[in-house]
Design a protein around this motif. Sequence first.
Motif, PDB file in Angstrom:
ATOM      1  N   ASN B   8       0.846  -1.187   0.000  1.00 53.63           N
ATOM      2  CA  ASN B   8       0.000   0.000   0.000  1.00 53.63           C
ATOM      3  C   ASN B   8       0.882   1.239   0.000  1.00 53.63           C
ATOM      4  O   ASN B   8       2.040   1.183   0.412  1.00 53.63           O
ATOM      5  N   TYR B   9       0.321   2.328  -0.498  1.00 50.48           N
ATOM      6  CA  TYR B   9       1.033   3.601  -0.568  1.00 50.48           C
ATOM      7  C   TYR B   9       0.368   4.567   0.401  1.00 50.48           C
ATOM      8  O   TYR B   9      -0.870   4.687   0.421  1.00 50.48           O
ATOM      9  N   LYS B  11       0.516   8.450   2.348  1.00 52.12           N
ATOM     10  CA  LYS B  11       1.062   9.821   2.234  1.00 52.12           C
ATOM     11  C   LYS B  11       1.494  10.336   3.608  1.00 52.12           C
ATOM     12  O   LYS B  11       0.881  11.257   4.175  1.00 52.12           O
ATOM     13  N   ALA B 119      -5.119  -6.900   3.684  1.00 51.94           N
ATOM     14  CA  ALA B 119      -5.445  -5.657   2.968  1.00 51.94           C
ATOM     15  C   ALA B 119      -6.256  -4.724   3.859  1.00 51.94           C
ATOM     16  O   ALA B 119      -6.068  -3.504   3.837  1.00 51.94           O
ATOM     17  N   MET B 120      -7.162  -5.293   4.664  1.00 46.12           N
ATOM     18  CA  MET B 120      -7.915  -4.455   5.605  1.00 46.12           C
ATOM     19  C   MET B 120      -6.939  -3.808   6.606  1.00 46.12           C
ATOM     20  O   MET B 120      -7.099  -2.660   7.001  1.00 46.12           O
ATOM     21  N   LEU B 122      -3.794  -3.036   5.961  1.00 43.28           N
ATOM     22  CA  LEU B 122      -3.064  -1.969   5.252  1.00 43.28           C
ATOM     23  C   LEU B 122      -3.962  -0.753   4.993  1.00 43.28           C
ATOM     24  O   LEU B 122      -3.494   0.382   5.002  1.00 43.28           O
ATOM     25  N   LEU B 123      -5.246  -1.012   4.769  1.00 43.81           N
ATOM     26  CA  LEU B 123      -6.210   0.097   4.623  1.00 43.81           C
ATOM     27  C   LEU B 123      -6.322   0.861   5.950  1.00 43.81           C
ATOM     28  O   LEU B 123      -6.326   2.097   5.982  1.00 43.81           O
ATOM     29  N   LYS B 126      -3.177   2.879   6.562  1.00 44.24           N
ATOM     30  CA  LYS B 126      -3.215   4.114   5.740  1.00 44.24           C
ATOM     31  C   LYS B 126      -4.124   5.156   6.386  1.00 44.24           C
ATOM     32  O   LYS B 126      -3.758   6.326   6.524  1.00 44.24           O
ATOM     33  N   LYS B 131      -4.958  10.070   8.520  1.00 45.79           N
ATOM     34  CA  LYS B 131      -6.076  10.818   9.116  1.00 45.79           C
ATOM     35  C   LYS B 131      -6.135  10.712  10.641  1.00 45.79           C
ATOM     36  O   LYS B 131      -7.004  11.328  11.264  1.00 45.79           O
TER      37      LYS B 131
END
Lengths: 142, 142
Positions: B8-9, B11, B119-120, B122-123, B126, B131
């Motif tokens: 995952n990317y 910011k 994936a959850m 990594l979500l 992120k 946030k």
Amino acid sequence: MKSIQQINYIKTPPSTIYRALTTQEGLSEVWTRNLSVKPDLGAINRFDFDDGYLTEMKVVELQKDTRVVWECIQSDKEWVGTEISFDISAENGVSKVSLSHDKWSEITDFYRWCNYNWAMFLLSLKSYCEKGKGIPFQEREF
Amino acid sequence: MKSIQQINYIKTPPSTIYRALTTQEGLSEVWTRNLSVKPDLGAINRFDFDDGYLTEMKVVELQKDTRVVWECIQSDKEWVGTEISFDISAENGVSKVSLSHDKWSEITDFYRWCNYNWAMFLLSLKSYCEKGKGIPFQEREF
């Protein structure tokens, strides 16, 4: 050959999931709003993710409420020639969707990114089937 | 041996991600609120997902802001002996997190379900890093 394999569990009948995976209406909520899809064997379904190219999937197998298989005939070069299958079954009122994206040549960063994104697809599929609202590409935060 | 590999990317700087992956505060937002975590090499981190058993991860490698490796010493039997690594790098102001869950004996439905759930993770990672709000186990809709 390498493959991506995931499962999600969705609280709807298999027919709802099958319809979401085979129709323009379903895939526009689940995957991308820019698409051209027909629910027919042999159809070439087209998906646009603002990549500068289309992703074209030939529908190579359809078993009603049970199985959908796509062959990728145009997309990123790592995808061309790969196959994506969705197997749907139900037990105790919950449906299971097994996704398999097969025939990858090797594990690359694009494979790893796609693996993550197939989970986003399955999350979107679950949201659409259970709540009527998916998370198409245009509404995802990257 | 089989492995799960995702990217995952995010910011944020690598240091924010590294902190999230190594501290009680970070992992309680990203993974599960019921946990016991120390940011030390050799520590045994404990995670509870209401499975009836604890998941225990020994911290076997730490490279500040770059790499974290856990060895699973207690959990579902398919997980015991497996290793999870997180490699963090940055390019053009975006951080890349590569997750690799290695040493699976075979591809089972549990492997497929865990692939989706990484994936959850990594979500959630992120969301927490960008946030300040993750999606821990207790707040996910299964």
